[in-house]
Enzyme design. Structure first.
Site, PDB file in Angstrom:
ATOM      1  N   HIS A   1      -4.886 -43.814 -36.560  1.00  0.00           N
ATOM      2  CA  HIS A   1      -5.598 -45.069 -36.291  1.00  0.00           C
ATOM      3  C   HIS A   1      -7.096 -44.815 -36.417  1.00  0.00           C
ATOM      4  O   HIS A   1      -7.804 -45.545 -37.090  1.00  0.00           O
ATOM      5  CB  HIS A   1      -5.247 -45.596 -34.899  1.00  0.00           C
ATOM      6  CG  HIS A   1      -5.854 -46.929 -34.602  1.00  0.00           C
ATOM      7  ND1 HIS A   1      -5.525 -47.673 -33.479  1.00  0.00           N
ATOM      8  CD2 HIS A   1      -6.779 -47.672 -35.258  1.00  0.00           C
ATOM      9  CE1 HIS A   1      -6.225 -48.804 -33.488  1.00  0.00           C
ATOM     10  NE2 HIS A   1      -6.993 -48.814 -34.554  1.00  0.00           N
TER      11      HIS A   1
ATOM     12  N   GLU B   1     -13.338 -48.382 -39.639  1.00  0.00           N
ATOM     13  CA  GLU B   1     -13.299 -47.306 -38.649  1.00  0.00           C
ATOM     14  C   GLU B   1     -14.587 -46.474 -38.691  1.00  0.00           C
ATOM     15  O   GLU B   1     -15.109 -46.066 -37.653  1.00  0.00           O
ATOM     16  CB  GLU B   1     -12.072 -46.414 -38.882  1.00  0.00           C
ATOM     17  CG  GLU B   1     -10.754 -47.048 -38.471  1.00  0.00           C
ATOM     18  CD  GLU B   1     -10.665 -47.279 -36.972  1.00  0.00           C
ATOM     19  OE1 GLU B   1     -10.908 -46.329 -36.201  1.00  0.00           O
ATOM     20  OE2 GLU B   1     -10.361 -48.430 -36.562  1.00  0.00           O
TER      21      GLU B   1
ATOM     22  N   HIS C   1     -16.817 -46.577 -35.409  1.00  0.00           N
ATOM     23  CA  HIS C   1     -16.698 -45.346 -34.617  1.00  0.00           C
ATOM     24  C   HIS C   1     -17.401 -44.140 -35.245  1.00  0.00           C
ATOM     25  O   HIS C   1     -18.117 -43.401 -34.568  1.00  0.00           O
ATOM     26  CB  HIS C   1     -15.223 -45.003 -34.398  1.00  0.00           C
ATOM     27  CG  HIS C   1     -14.445 -46.063 -33.698  1.00  0.00           C
ATOM     28  ND1 HIS C   1     -14.590 -46.324 -32.353  1.00  0.00           N
ATOM     29  CD2 HIS C   1     -13.504 -46.947 -34.152  1.00  0.00           C
ATOM     30  CE1 HIS C   1     -13.777 -47.306 -32.002  1.00  0.00           C
ATOM     31  NE2 HIS C   1     -13.119 -47.706 -33.071  1.00  0.00           N
TER      32      HIS C   1
END
Length: 228
Positions: free
Chosen positions: A60, A112, A116
Site C-alpha cells: 500500500h 503515495e 508520504h
C-alpha cells in the site's frame, strides 16, 4: 548601514536559512511499511474493483510516521518523474499494484510519493529512491507478508484464523517485533484482515514494534479471529 541595521539583516538571513532547512527536513519517528490483502481491499471498498484480485499482500505504501501527533503529509510539491521509472515498472506492477484500478498503477505510486514519500527526507532521497526502497524492502529484504505467512503454513484459503497465530508468524519473520493490523467487516459476522504494517526505525535499518493499531470500537479494529 549601522549596527542596528546589520543586526536586523543578520537576523533575517538566519531566519531564512532556518526556514529553508525546516522545509526540507520534516520530523518523523519511524516508517510504516503497509501491505494490503487484495481480496479484502476489494470486499471492503464501496466501489467494486475493476479487475480480478490475486490472493496476495501487496504494497500500500511506505509512510514516515510519528508515535505522537499527526503523521507528516505532502511535505513538498515535487511530483514524481514517471519517465524515470523504466525497468522498475514490471516489478512495481507486481508488488505495488493499484488494486482498485489496475489501469492506473503509475498514478497510485505518484499519489503515495506526493503524500508520504516527500516527507521521508533524509532517509528517502527522491522519488526514484522511494520506489527503489520499496522494491528492496519487499523483495531483497523479504518483507513480503504473504511469503512470511506462507512459510508459517498460513495460507489464504478464506478461513477464520487466530490473530495471535498470524501475529506470531509475522514476528518470526520480523525479528520478533510487533506488527500492526487493520481489519474490516464485510458482513455482519465476518471480519477480514485488510492490512498488515511492519515498522522500522527512521533510518530503515532495523525493525521496531509498531505503535498500537486501531482501538477497540473502531471500524478497523481486529477481533481475536479474522478471515484470511
Amino acid at each position: 548601514m549601522g549596527i542596528t541595521g546589520m543586526t536586523y539583516m543578520f537576523t533575517m538571513v538566519l531566519s531564512l536559512i532556518v526556514l529553508i532547512f525546516s522545509a526540507s527536513t520534516v520530523g518523523f519517528d519511524y516508517f510504516q511499511f503497509t501491505q494490503q490483502y487484495q481480496p479484502a481491499v476489494c470486499n471492503s471498498n464501496p466501489t467494486p474493483c475493476n479487475d480480478p484480485t490475486d490472493k496476495l499482500f501487496t504494497v500500500h505504501g511506505l509512510w514516515p510516521s510519528n508515535r505522537n501527533g499527526p503523521d507528516p503529509e505532502k511535505c513538498k510539491t515535487t511530483t514524481m518523474n514517471s519517465q524515470k521509472i523504466g525497468n522498475m515498472t514490471a516489478q512495481l506492477e507486481i508488488i505495488w499494484p493499484n488494486v482498485l484500478n489496475r489501469s492506473d498503477h503509475v498514478g497510485f505510486w505518484e499519489r503515495e510519493w506526493l503524500k508520504h514519500g516527500t516527507c521521508g527526507y533524509p532517509t528517502i532521497k527522491d522519488d526514484m529512491h522511494y520506489l527503489k526502497t520499496v522494491i528492496k524492502m519487499y523483495i531483497t529484504q523479504k518483507q513480503n507478508v504473504s511469503a512470511i505467512l506462507s512459510k508459517a503454513t498460513i495460507q489464504p484459503n478464506g478461513n477464520n484464523r487466530s490473530l495471535v497465530d498470524i501475529e506470531n508468524a509475522i514476528r518470526s519473520g520480523n525479528n520478533n517485533t510487533k506488527p500492526k493490523f487493520k481489519c474490516q467487516k464485510n458482513t455482519r459476522t465476518t471480519t477480514e484482515l485488510v492490512e498488515v504494517t511492519l515498522c522500522s526505525n527512521r533510518d530503515l535499518t532495523k525493525f521496531i514494534n509498531c505503535p498500537h493499531g486501531p482501538p477497540k470500537g473502531s471500524r478497523y479494529f481486529c477481533p481475536a479471529n479474522v478471515k484470511y
